[in-house]
Design a protein around this motif. Structure first.
Motif, PDB file in Angstrom:
ATOM      1  N   VAL A 218       0.848  -1.192   0.000  1.00 37.56           N
ATOM      2  CA  VAL A 218       0.000   0.000   0.000  1.00 37.56           C
ATOM      3  C   VAL A 218       0.885   1.244   0.000  1.00 37.56           C
ATOM      4  O   VAL A 218       1.819   1.351   0.800  1.00 37.56           O
ATOM      5  N   PHE A 219       0.591   2.186  -0.900  1.00 34.36           N
ATOM      6  CA  PHE A 219       1.339   3.434  -1.015  1.00 34.36           C
ATOM      7  C   PHE A 219       0.407   4.611  -0.714  1.00 34.36           C
ATOM      8  O   PHE A 219      -0.808   4.514  -0.890  1.00 34.36           O
ATOM      9  N   SER A 220       0.989   5.728  -0.317  1.00 37.48           N
ATOM     10  CA  SER A 220       0.203   6.917   0.010  1.00 37.48           C
ATOM     11  C   SER A 220       0.070   7.876  -1.163  1.00 37.48           C
ATOM     12  O   SER A 220      -0.669   8.849  -1.084  1.00 37.48           O
ATOM     13  N   ASP A 221       0.777   7.622  -2.255  1.00 34.38           N
ATOM     14  CA  ASP A 221       0.827   8.565  -3.376  1.00 34.38           C
ATOM     15  C   ASP A 221       0.811   7.775  -4.680  1.00 34.38           C
ATOM     16  O   ASP A 221       1.513   6.767  -4.820  1.00 34.38           O
ATOM     17  N   MET A 222       0.006   8.249  -5.658  1.00 35.44           N
ATOM     18  CA  MET A 222      -0.099   7.540  -6.928  1.00 35.44           C
ATOM     19  C   MET A 222       1.224   7.505  -7.672  1.00 35.44           C
ATOM     20  O   MET A 222       1.506   6.564  -8.413  1.00 35.44           O
ATOM     21  N   ASN A 223       2.056   8.515  -7.484  1.00 36.98           N
ATOM     22  CA  ASN A 223       3.370   8.504  -8.125  1.00 36.98           C
ATOM     23  C   ASN A 223       4.181   7.296  -7.663  1.00 36.98           C
ATOM     24  O   ASN A 223       4.908   6.683  -8.455  1.00 36.98           O
ATOM     25  N   LEU A 224       4.063   6.950  -6.377  1.00 37.07           N
ATOM     26  CA  LEU A 224       4.790   5.804  -5.845  1.00 37.07           C
ATOM     27  C   LEU A 224       4.228   4.496  -6.391  1.00 37.07           C
ATOM     28  O   LEU A 224       4.973   3.567  -6.711  1.00 37.07           O
ATOM     29  N   VAL A 225       2.906   4.421  -6.482  1.00 34.22           N
ATOM     30  CA  VAL A 225       2.270   3.223  -7.028  1.00 34.22           C
ATOM     31  C   VAL A 225       2.778   2.956  -8.444  1.00 34.22           C
ATOM     32  O   VAL A 225       3.193   1.837  -8.784  1.00 34.22           O
ATOM     33  N   LEU A 226       2.776   3.996  -9.277  1.00 36.34           N
ATOM     34  CA  LEU A 226       3.165   3.814 -10.667  1.00 36.34           C
ATOM     35  C   LEU A 226       4.664   3.618 -10.825  1.00 36.34           C
ATOM     36  O   LEU A 226       5.107   2.911 -11.730  1.00 36.34           O
ATOM     37  N   ALA A 227       5.447   4.242  -9.940  1.00 41.54           N
ATOM     38  CA  ALA A 227       6.889   4.010  -9.978  1.00 41.54           C
ATOM     39  C   ALA A 227       7.190   2.535  -9.723  1.00 41.54           C
ATOM     40  O   ALA A 227       8.045   1.931 -10.389  1.00 41.54           O
ATOM     41  N   ALA A 228       6.481   1.938  -8.767  1.00 38.90           N
ATOM     42  CA  ALA A 228       6.667   0.516  -8.478  1.00 38.90           C
ATOM     43  C   ALA A 228       6.193  -0.343  -9.647  1.00 38.90           C
ATOM     44  O   ALA A 228       6.839  -1.344 -10.004  1.00 38.90           O
ATOM     45  N   ALA A 229       5.077   0.044 -10.264  1.00 38.53           N
ATOM     46  CA  ALA A 229       4.564  -0.721 -11.403  1.00 38.53           C
ATOM     47  C   ALA A 229       5.525  -0.649 -12.590  1.00 38.53           C
ATOM     48  O   ALA A 229       5.810  -1.671 -13.234  1.00 38.53           O
ATOM     49  N   ILE A 230       6.034   0.527 -12.883  1.00 36.63           N
ATOM     50  CA  ILE A 230       6.972   0.704 -14.000  1.00 36.63           C
ATOM     51  C   ILE A 230       8.239  -0.112 -13.763  1.00 36.63           C
ATOM     52  O   ILE A 230       8.836  -0.654 -14.710  1.00 36.63           O
ATOM     53  N   SER A 231       8.646  -0.234 -12.504  1.00 36.57           N
ATOM     54  CA  SER A 231       9.855  -0.982 -12.156  1.00 36.57           C
ATOM     55  C   SER A 231       9.627  -2.488 -12.111  1.00 36.57           C
ATOM     56  O   SER A 231      10.540  -3.240 -11.754  1.00 36.57           O
ATOM     57  N   GLY A 232       8.411  -2.910 -12.420  1.00 34.39           N
ATOM     58  CA  GLY A 232       8.132  -4.335 -12.456  1.00 34.39           C
ATOM     59  C   GLY A 232       7.914  -4.965 -11.097  1.00 34.39           C
ATOM     60  O   GLY A 232       8.069  -6.181 -10.933  1.00 34.39           O
ATOM     61  N   GLN A 233       7.524  -4.144 -10.091  1.00 34.62           N
ATOM     62  CA  GLN A 233       7.358  -4.652  -8.734  1.00 34.62           C
ATOM     63  C   GLN A 233       5.983  -5.258  -8.479  1.00 34.62           C
ATOM     64  O   GLN A 233       5.770  -5.881  -7.436  1.00 34.62           O
TER      65      GLN A 233
END
Length: 300
Positions: A218-233
């Motif tokens: 769980v992330f507090s910011d959409m930027n973090l969510v998408l950063a993790a998704a882009i990184s293949g997490q």
């Protein structure tokens, strides 16, 4: 009662926003003692207490907070009235826009240069709120908020409905060997923004009832969510605004076509008394035009 001085009212408004005398003094380019004197003189003119002791400093009384909010609205109306009489050939002014982090990072920041080319003399400042539905931050002229559209005392206009769908890195999709059925996504980590509701709604629409989705991150910011998704997490739930550019560039892909309409949406929100501000009108017109040109049509 005689009308308080504008300088004293500006000192009160600045103090209310910053919460300290020294920050108000720095903004107004006067000394701290000058701010303190202005506030004391204003109390005498008004006949009620604006300040009270708070530890080693001072804070606004409850009545002072309400009066400061009224003063801010009044000063804003005066400033907007002056702008409307400026030469219409050149639009000038300053505009502070509060936008949700995802909308700001992945949509607004991809298009905002066009607004500056159209209105080069409008000073534009973009900030992000702590809450996606915040429309009350002092000093903000325009809010791009995400919510149910119910904001009393404000002018509210729909920017766009929101469609949610799973998104992930193409590298992760290849590592998983592809995803055939929605239930296959449990082979990867699920990425969440704050709560679990968006994933629950999507799985319900996909016909999967009662999935265990609380084991993700769980992330507090959409930027973090998408950063993790882009990184293949893991796999995230994205929306048609936030993810459009990333999908077009191929940094994210949609493993399934199913998209779910959110009960909330993006709205353009301003204080009602500011609807006539030319800079706000210009930004609203540009935003609606650009959104209409870039909003994708999703399969649902």
């Amino acid at each position: 009662m005689r009308l308080p001085s504008t300088q004293a009212l500006r000192a009160l408004e600045a103090f209310a926003r910053h919460g300290t005398v020294w920050q108000a003094a720095a903004e107004l380019n006067i000394t701290r003692s000058a701010v303190s004197h202005q506030l004391r003189f204003l109390e005498q003119d008004l006949g009620f207490a604006l300040l009270e002791r708070a530890g080693k400093g001072v804070a606004l009384t409850p009545q002072g907070k309400r009066y400061a909010a009224d003063v801010r609205r009044a000063l804003t109306v005066l400033a907007d009235a002056a702008v409307q009489y400026v030469d219409r050939g050149v639009l000038r002014g300053a505009l502070t826009v509060s936008s949700t982090p995802g909308f700001a990072s992945f949509w607004l920041c991809s298009h905002v240069a066009e607004f500056k080319r159209l209105y080069p003399d409008v000073s534009l400042r973009i900030v992000t709120p702590q809450r996606l539905d915040d429309v009350e931050t002092p000093g903000v002229d325009v809010f791009i908020a995400y919510g149910d559209g119910e904001w009393p005392r404000h002018s509210v206009e729909l920017i766009s409905a929101v469609d949610f769908m799973p998104v992930c890195s193409p590298i992760l999709l290849n590592q998983l060997g592809g995803l055939t059925e929605p239930v296959d996504m449990f082979r990867a980590v699920l990425l969440h923004l704050d709560g679990l509701g968006d994933w629950l709604n999507w799985f319900a629409a996909a016909g999967i009832v009662g999935p265990r989705i609380d084991r993700g991150v769980v992330f507090s910011d959409m930027n973090l969510v998408l950063a993790a998704a882009i990184s293949g997490q893991g796999i995230a739930i994205g929306d048609n605004f936030v993810c459009r550019h990333l999908l077009d560039m191929g940094r994210l892909v949609r493993p399934f076509d199913l998209a779910v309409r959110s009960a909330r949406a993006y709205y353009f929100v301003t204080e009602r008394e500011r609807e006539g501000n030319p800079a706000i009108q210009a930004f609203a017109g540009w935003l609606k035009s650009r959104v209409a040109q870039t909003t994708p049509v999703l399969h649902r």
